[in-house]
Design a protein around this motif. Sequence first.
Motif, PDB file in Angstrom:
ATOM      1  N   PHE A 185     -77.781  17.713  17.887  1.00  0.00           N
ATOM      2  CA  PHE A 185     -78.386  18.074  19.176  1.00  0.00           C
ATOM      3  C   PHE A 185     -78.124  19.540  19.480  1.00  0.00           C
ATOM      4  CE2 PHE A 185     -78.785  18.528  23.701  1.00  0.00           C
ATOM      5  CZ  PHE A 185     -79.732  17.599  24.108  1.00  0.00           C
ATOM      6  N   ASN A 186     -76.873  19.946  19.397  1.00  0.00           N
ATOM      7  CA  ASN A 186     -76.524  21.329  19.711  1.00  0.00           C
ATOM      8  C   ASN A 186     -77.018  22.303  18.650  1.00  0.00           C
ATOM      9  OD1 ASN A 186     -75.269  20.842  22.191  1.00  0.00           O
ATOM     10  ND2 ASN A 186     -73.308  20.357  21.214  1.00  0.00           N
ATOM     11  N   SER A 187     -77.147  21.838  17.412  1.00  0.00           N
ATOM     12  CA  SER A 187     -77.668  22.693  16.352  1.00  0.00           C
ATOM     13  C   SER A 187     -79.106  23.099  16.649  1.00  0.00           C
ATOM     14  CB  SER A 187     -77.597  21.975  15.002  1.00  0.00           C
ATOM     15  OG  SER A 187     -78.115  22.776  13.964  1.00  0.00           O
ATOM     16  N   PHE A 188     -79.899  22.172  17.162  1.00  0.00           N
ATOM     17  CA  PHE A 188     -81.275  22.505  17.510  1.00  0.00           C
ATOM     18  C   PHE A 188     -81.306  23.635  18.525  1.00  0.00           C
ATOM     19  CE2 PHE A 188     -85.044  22.265  20.125  1.00  0.00           C
ATOM     20  CZ  PHE A 188     -86.063  22.086  19.212  1.00  0.00           C
ATOM     21  N   LEU A 189     -80.376  23.629  19.457  1.00  0.00           N
ATOM     22  CA  LEU A 189     -80.364  24.644  20.510  1.00  0.00           C
ATOM     23  C   LEU A 189     -79.712  25.946  20.072  1.00  0.00           C
ATOM     24  CD1 LEU A 189     -79.339  22.449  23.579  1.00  0.00           C
ATOM     25  CD2 LEU A 189     -81.617  23.333  23.049  1.00  0.00           C
ATOM     26  N   ASN A 190     -78.612  25.855  19.363  1.00  0.00           N
ATOM     27  CA  ASN A 190     -77.762  27.022  19.145  1.00  0.00           C
ATOM     28  C   ASN A 190     -77.764  27.595  17.741  1.00  0.00           C
ATOM     29  OD1 ASN A 190     -76.907  26.733  21.873  1.00  0.00           O
ATOM     30  ND2 ASN A 190     -75.459  25.141  21.241  1.00  0.00           N
ATOM     31  N   GLU A 191     -78.476  26.955  16.810  1.00  0.00           N
ATOM     32  CA  GLU A 191     -78.516  27.465  15.434  1.00  0.00           C
ATOM     33  C   GLU A 191     -79.951  27.698  14.978  1.00  0.00           C
ATOM     34  OE1 GLU A 191     -76.243  24.628  13.166  1.00  0.00           O
ATOM     35  OE2 GLU A 191     -74.346  25.376  13.931  1.00  0.00           O
ATOM     36  N   GLN A 192     -80.777  28.145  15.911  1.00  0.00           N
ATOM     37  CA  GLN A 192     -82.184  28.383  15.593  1.00  0.00           C
ATOM     38  C   GLN A 192     -82.366  29.451  14.518  1.00  0.00           C
ATOM     39  OE1 GLN A 192     -85.379  27.295  16.461  1.00  0.00           O
ATOM     40  NE2 GLN A 192     -84.336  25.451  17.174  1.00  0.00           N
ATOM     41  N   VAL A 193     -81.534  30.477  14.530  1.00  0.00           N
ATOM     42  CA  VAL A 193     -81.664  31.537  13.525  1.00  0.00           C
ATOM     43  C   VAL A 193     -81.522  30.958  12.124  1.00  0.00           C
ATOM     44  CG1 VAL A 193     -80.609  33.626  12.576  1.00  0.00           C
ATOM     45  CG2 VAL A 193     -80.913  33.393  15.048  1.00  0.00           C
ATOM     46  N   GLN A 194     -80.524  30.127  11.930  1.00  0.00           N
ATOM     47  CA  GLN A 194     -80.286  29.500  10.621  1.00  0.00           C
ATOM     48  C   GLN A 194     -81.492  28.659  10.195  1.00  0.00           C
ATOM     49  OE1 GLN A 194     -76.653  27.137  10.334  1.00  0.00           O
ATOM     50  NE2 GLN A 194     -77.713  25.672   9.029  1.00  0.00           N
ATOM     51  N   HIS A 195     -82.027  27.855  11.103  1.00  0.00           N
ATOM     52  CA  HIS A 195     -83.148  26.975  10.765  1.00  0.00           C
ATOM     53  C   HIS A 195     -84.420  27.781  10.490  1.00  0.00           C
ATOM     54  CE1 HIS A 195     -80.377  23.939  11.866  1.00  0.00           C
ATOM     55  NE2 HIS A 195     -80.498  24.106  13.164  1.00  0.00           N
ATOM     56  N   ARG A 196     -84.640  28.819  11.273  1.00  0.00           N
ATOM     57  CA  ARG A 196     -85.836  29.643  11.084  1.00  0.00           C
ATOM     58  C   ARG A 196     -85.749  30.457   9.798  1.00  0.00           C
ATOM     59  NH1 ARG A 196     -88.299  30.941  16.858  1.00  0.00           N
ATOM     60  NH2 ARG A 196     -87.500  29.138  17.997  1.00  0.00           N
ATOM     61  N   MET A 197     -84.555  30.866   9.425  1.00  0.00           N
ATOM     62  CA  MET A 197     -84.384  31.573   8.153  1.00  0.00           C
ATOM     63  C   MET A 197     -84.630  30.629   6.982  1.00  0.00           C
ATOM     64  SD  MET A 197     -83.808  34.789   8.600  1.00  0.00           S
ATOM     65  CE  MET A 197     -83.278  35.223   6.945  1.00  0.00           C
ATOM     66  N   THR A 198     -84.205  29.387   7.111  1.00  0.00           N
ATOM     67  CA  THR A 198     -84.468  28.385   6.066  1.00  0.00           C
ATOM     68  C   THR A 198     -85.969  28.242   5.840  1.00  0.00           C
ATOM     69  OG1 THR A 198     -82.438  27.132   6.508  1.00  0.00           O
ATOM     70  CG2 THR A 198     -84.251  25.941   5.453  1.00  0.00           C
ATOM     71  N   LEU A 199     -86.724  28.132   6.930  1.00  0.00           N
ATOM     72  CA  LEU A 199     -88.168  27.960   6.807  1.00  0.00           C
ATOM     73  C   LEU A 199     -88.851  29.241   6.331  1.00  0.00           C
ATOM     74  CD1 LEU A 199     -88.826  25.819  10.013  1.00  0.00           C
ATOM     75  CD2 LEU A 199     -88.854  25.057   7.633  1.00  0.00           C
ATOM     76  N   LEU A 200     -88.284  30.388   6.686  1.00  0.00           N
ATOM     77  CA  LEU A 200     -88.850  31.659   6.237  1.00  0.00           C
ATOM     78  C   LEU A 200     -88.908  31.732   4.714  1.00  0.00           C
ATOM     79  CD1 LEU A 200     -89.859  34.530   6.887  1.00  0.00           C
ATOM     80  CD2 LEU A 200     -87.459  35.266   6.930  1.00  0.00           C
TER      81      LEU A 200
END
Length: 207
Positions: free
Chosen positions: A154-169
Amino acid sequence: MLQFNPVHLAFAVMIIGVIFTFVLSKKEIKQLRSFADSFAIPFVKLSNYIAPQKPASSLLTEKTESGGIRPLPAEGQSKEMREIIKRAGNTKAVKLFREMVEAEDALKEAAGKNRRKCYQFADPVARILYMTHTFLTGCENLALIDTESKLDEFNSFLNEQVQHRMTLLRLISGSLAEEYRTLNRVYAAEMEQIEREQMPFIKRNAQ
């Protein structure tokens, strides 16, 4: 008169096979990136809609008598979190998540049981989809966030967006780069810093 040479024929067939496999592989990778595009865009749009600015809040919880966790009721959460929870239940959020599910299904089918394709494409996308599902269902009913692992998601969705967006990049096609960059304005500085830090490592491995 030309003589038939089975060795030459076998060699020619082998070369044609290698070329065909290479072309087919490029075609498959292009298809996988296309499905990654279809997943990445609704994910960042969903995230941007739910939290237009980088969230300063995490979900507040308390310990239960049995040692587990229990989220505080909505009225006990921060004003920012209450607004996030409200937007997460909007029909726009539901529509974008449905697009993510459809793209992930198509990507998983395209990857099949190929380990490399699953490791590079299907698995990272599946992890982000699971995290997003945990977040959205948690917003719908906070009581569902009843373990530390669910709280982390839950908190990862809110606070680790940079990590997730870099993965998709790393998964999307080059033609999507400009649109993706535009959608990541809030996180652009952090993402560019990560790119700069990773560049020397990428260059060393490319040599």
